[in-house]
Write an enzyme that holds these catalytic residues in place. Structure first.
Site, PDB file in Angstrom:
ATOM      1  N   CYS A 220      26.492  27.135 -47.756  1.00  0.00           N
ATOM      2  CA  CYS A 220      27.809  27.694 -48.081  1.00  0.00           C
ATOM      3  C   CYS A 220      27.699  29.034 -48.789  1.00  0.00           C
ATOM      4  CB  CYS A 220      28.592  26.714 -48.958  1.00  0.00           C
ATOM      5  SG  CYS A 220      29.012  25.167 -48.141  1.00  0.00           S
TER       6      CYS A 220
ATOM      7  N   GLU B  35      34.417  22.642 -52.827  1.00  0.00           N
ATOM      8  CA  GLU B  35      33.681  23.848 -52.459  1.00  0.00           C
ATOM      9  C   GLU B  35      33.754  23.971 -50.952  1.00  0.00           C
ATOM     10  OE1 GLU B  35      29.265  24.892 -51.895  1.00  0.00           O
ATOM     11  OE2 GLU B  35      29.621  25.206 -54.035  1.00  0.00           O
TER      12      GLU B  35
ATOM     13  N   SER C 158      28.279  11.814 -41.169  1.00  0.00           N
ATOM     14  CA  SER C 158      27.712  10.851 -40.220  1.00  0.00           C
ATOM     15  C   SER C 158      26.356  11.275 -39.677  1.00  0.00           C
ATOM     16  CB  SER C 158      28.683  10.650 -39.044  1.00  0.00           C
ATOM     17  OG  SER C 158      29.899  10.102 -39.491  1.00  0.00           O
TER      18      SER C 158
ATOM     19  N   LYS D 236      31.394   9.065 -49.155  1.00  0.00           N
ATOM     20  CA  LYS D 236      31.306   9.119 -47.697  1.00  0.00           C
ATOM     21  C   LYS D 236      30.418  10.287 -47.312  1.00  0.00           C
ATOM     22  CE  LYS D 236      32.657  11.068 -44.159  1.00  0.00           C
ATOM     23  NZ  LYS D 236      31.614  10.709 -43.173  1.00  0.00           N
TER      24      LYS D 236
ATOM     25  N   GLY E 131      32.933  21.040 -47.846  1.00  0.00           N
ATOM     26  CA  GLY E 131      33.041  21.156 -46.401  1.00  0.00           C
ATOM     27  C   GLY E 131      33.766  22.420 -46.010  1.00  0.00           C
ATOM     28  N   SER E 132      34.372  22.408 -44.839  1.00  0.00           N
ATOM     29  CA  SER E 132      35.023  23.599 -44.305  1.00  0.00           C
ATOM     30  C   SER E 132      36.354  23.844 -45.003  1.00  0.00           C
ATOM     31  CB  SER E 132      35.259  23.439 -42.803  1.00  0.00           C
ATOM     32  OG  SER E 132      36.291  22.490 -42.559  1.00  0.00           O
TER      33      SER E 132
END
Length: 426
Positions: free
Chosen positions: A235, A201, A131, A128, A179-180
């Site tokens: 990041c 991560e 978006s 995924k 991601g966050s």
């Protein structure tokens, strides 16, 4: 369901056949480099050089795992219960179907580089992508299929993460998430409920330390790249710089002068040092952090402005001093072209301030003689000595990942492929 069926056939192939697919994929990447860079820039707004860094990472990752998969996955003899009477062997078995949830900031490498070792280990993939940047991932899938990957083995589902993410985690056998930290904790809870493994991560508020014996000119140049690559949307990029009092003034003058010289602009011009941000929401976040700091007494040394003359999502590379703990900029991840510079009385104070964070992803130490010694005192998963982030990131044989709220598990190296397998002892 289609991925599971395809995975069972794929896992039954000799490793050499899987390697051949990834080798052909790497060749297709090299053949279509310019078109790939164009698409990455079109989706993300990043500068050409930042897009090339992504491209190079995918090529190097494919090369590394294609060459080392058999060494990592081959059966290993272990000491048995009783010599002669027992023969004990450890085998590596693929997890099954691996879910990958990738972010927008590196739509090329974070969509495919984690999938490559999973595929070589015999797994299927359901990805995924974010978006905001789905088309780069779709192009990678197209090239993998042209290279000979079975059609159902690697599939992509596009759409909102809030809808697709939980449905994906509910079915896969392992999850790779980038991601966050906030979302990562929610992902971890769902994986824990199913007792499936995951690797993540997450965020960072990465520190750089400039010690008294550092080469100030090199440290200033290195800081520019470490702070403003990919418009700071990285990041592992540097958001805090702690400079020894003895060299603070000279470093700040050299660093600020170089930041003022960064060329910004859209398009494929290699001379642009920085492109745009990804979205209006990201511009708002960056500006909110800067304005909050200024309102509470911080000083802008350069930058601090939106640049609508260049495009709707441009924001100047920004350096601040006088940042205090009560400011958003002090502890929250900004994830944009903003860095705070602090004066440190000595190495011990610099280390203490660097470690005073909920995050622990990446660090950087600049020193002629004490770099590695100080680096080992930082509570971060990677530390670069006389470099910002690229040295550890590009060391594909060594694991990278975060401590504290910056993640769980590792990518790259032996750990980066074995995590997609179960060990079976016979």
């Amino acid at each position: 369901d289609r991925a599971r069926t395809a995975q069972q056939r794929w896992a039954g192939l000799p490793v050499a056949e899987r390697r051949a697919v990834i080798r052909r994929f790497r060749e297709l990447l090299l053949d279509q480099e310019q078109d790939i860079l164009d698409l990455v820039q079109a989706e993300s707004g990043k500068a050409r050089l930042s897009a090339f860094e992504e491209f190079a990472d995918v090529v190097l990752t494919a090369n590394y795992y294609e060459r080392n998969t058999e060494r990592y996955l081959g059966p290993r003899r272990r000491k048995g219960a009783a010599p002669v009477l027992t023969r004990t062997t450890e085998y590596r078995v693929p997890k099954g179907v691996v879910g990958v949830i990738s972010p927008w900031n590196y739509p090329l490498t974070l969509a495919v580089s984690d999938a490559l070792p999973a595929l070589l280990a015999g797994n299927g993939i359901v990805l995924k992508p974010d978006s905001q940047t789905p088309f780069t991932a779709l192009l990678m899938l197209k090239l993998l299929r042209e290279a000979g990957l079975p059609a159902d083995l690697f599939q992509i589902v596009t759409g909102p993460g809030a809808d697709i993410g939980p449905a994906l985690i509910a079915r896969v056998d392992f999850l790779m998430f980038t991601g966050s930290s906030q979302t990562g904790k929610a992902v971890a809870r769902q994986c824990g409920e199913r007792l499936i493994g995951f690797s993540a991560e997450l965020g960072g508020k990465n520190p750089m330390l400039v010690l008294a014996d550092a080469d100030v000119a090199k440290a200033a140049s290195g800081a520019v790249h470490a702070c403003f690559s990919n418009s700071g949307q990285l990041c592992v990029s540097i958001e805090r710089i702690y400079v020894h009092a003895d060299v603070y003034d000279s470093f700040l003058a050299a660093f600020t002068a170089q930041v003022k010289g960064i060329r910004m602009g859209p398009g494929p011009d290699w001379d642009f040092g920085m492109g745009s941000l990804i979205s209006a929401a990201q511009v708002e976040r960056v500006d909110r952090h800067v304005q909050d700091a200024v309102a509470k007494g911080a000083q802008i040394l350069t930058g601090g402005r939106r640049r609508p003359d260049l495009g709707p999502l441009f924001y100047e590379p920004t350096v601040l001093a006088g940042v205090t703990p009560d400011m958003l900029l002090a502890r929250e991840e900004t994830f944009g072209p903003v860095v705070a510079v602090y004066r440190a009385a000595d190495d011990d104070e610099a280390v203490a301030l660097a470690n005073d964070s909920d995050f622990g992803l990446n660090g950087s130490v600049w020193s002629a003689r004490h770099g590695e010694e100080v680096a080992r005192r930082l509570l971060t998963g990677t530390v670069n000595v006389n470099e910002g982030y690229a040295a550890t990131w590009a060391s594909h044989d060594a694991p990278i990942g975060g401590m504290k709220d910056s993640g769980a598990g590792r990518r790259h190296g032996r750990e980066g492929i074995l995590k997609y397998t179960e060990s079976q002892t016979i």
